[in-house]
Scaffold this active site. Sequence first.
Site, PDB file in Angstrom:
ATOM      1  CB  THR A  93      -9.819   3.134  -5.444  1.00  0.00           C
ATOM      2  OG1 THR A  93     -10.790   2.212  -5.923  1.00  0.00           O
ATOM      3  CG2 THR A  93     -10.506   4.192  -4.607  1.00  0.00           C
ATOM      4  CD  GLU A 140     -13.017   0.318   1.128  1.00  0.00           C
ATOM      5  OE1 GLU A 140     -12.326  -0.710   0.943  1.00  0.00           O
ATOM      6  OE2 GLU A 140     -13.646   0.871   0.232  1.00  0.00           O
TER       7      GLU A 140
HETATM    8  N1  HSE Z   1     -16.268   7.056  -3.184  1.00  0.00           N
HETATM    9  C1  HSE Z   1     -15.115   6.334  -3.602  1.00  0.00           C
HETATM   10  C2  HSE Z   1     -14.515   7.014  -4.807  1.00  0.00           C
HETATM   11  C3  HSE Z   1     -15.478   4.930  -3.941  1.00  0.00           C
HETATM   12  O1  HSE Z   1     -15.278   7.379  -5.702  1.00  0.00           O
HETATM   13  O2  HSE Z   1     -13.296   7.190  -4.858  1.00  0.00           O
HETATM   14  C4  HSE Z   1     -14.316   4.133  -4.443  1.00  0.00           C
HETATM   15  O3  HSE Z   1     -14.336   2.867  -4.001  1.00  0.00           O
END
Ligand code: HSE
Length: 331
Positions: free
Chosen positions: A205, A152
Amino acid sequence: MNEVKSAELMVDQRINKDNILNQVRVFAPATVANMICGFDVLGFAVEAPGDEVTMTKVKQLGVRITSIKGDDGRLPLDPEQNTVSACAMKVLEDLGLAEEFGVEIELVKHMPIGSGLGSSSASTVAGVFAVNALLGNPLTKEELLPYCIEGEKLACGHGHADNVAPALMGGITLIRSYEPLDIVPLPVPAGMYAGIVFPHVDVPTRDARQLIKERVPLKDAVVQWGNVAGLVAGLYQNDFALIGRSMQDVIIEPVRAILIPQFAEMKAIAMSYGALSFGISGSGPSVVAITQSEAVAKTITIAIKNHLDKQEIDCNTYVSAVNTEGPRLLD
Ligand code: HSE
């Protein structure tokens, strides 16, 4: 140092070279991170979509990606840049096998990239699960998870686990703590469904995380931790009404919803057709309606798609129960 050596030795003893396979095919699922109220700490896996990896043991050392399908050419073939290979390579290295053989990876993406459905984590988990299966499963899922979190970091610059943990473990997971890592599986109420809509707009993201404010007003924090606790209680008690009223996000959703066209309209449609709750899946742009039946989830996704069609916004829809298994071997 001695401790590390003895830990390595223990892992080494778990590898039986006679059990190493020549090829495995693996499916790893998409995920709904955050579960609306639990930013970075809650997530669940879905049955579909997901990613498929075929991993083949070869004589040539190193990890190579021989093909990627379903990504429209968007993902890197460079094995150090792609999470599917980088994390698998690290597993091979740490198990002391990187100098003995290599692996080739074919990745088929059956899911959209940058959708808020954990696309990179599905690839990471598929790669890590595949290499472990190829080696006869020397590592437990708990031991594989840190490799996936590193994936990640590579994919979006931050090592959150709310996609990779449910993708790897299956079911609903709580990341109670990151340091030290403390993952708590939560019960999955029978009949819980997700109706997911992915509107075709790009929300990386990395960008969606930069929007979030560093500081949270105490009154909002009070609401949010009440909701997280309420959701966990609702899951244990099979109380769908409590689950629904707890899955509300007063911190992240107001900031990120502006990136998602028709968010308020989609939410109104979902709630009018009987959703228990509605919010952003992961960092978006996918949105998720939580329901108590498959039929309601289907009705909601159809109604939202019809609405987006009128706005000339393309979308994909998915209806799924919670996937309690996580990744699995195919064939
Ligand atoms: N928790 C993370 C976010 C998940 O909301 O940025 C994104 O993949």
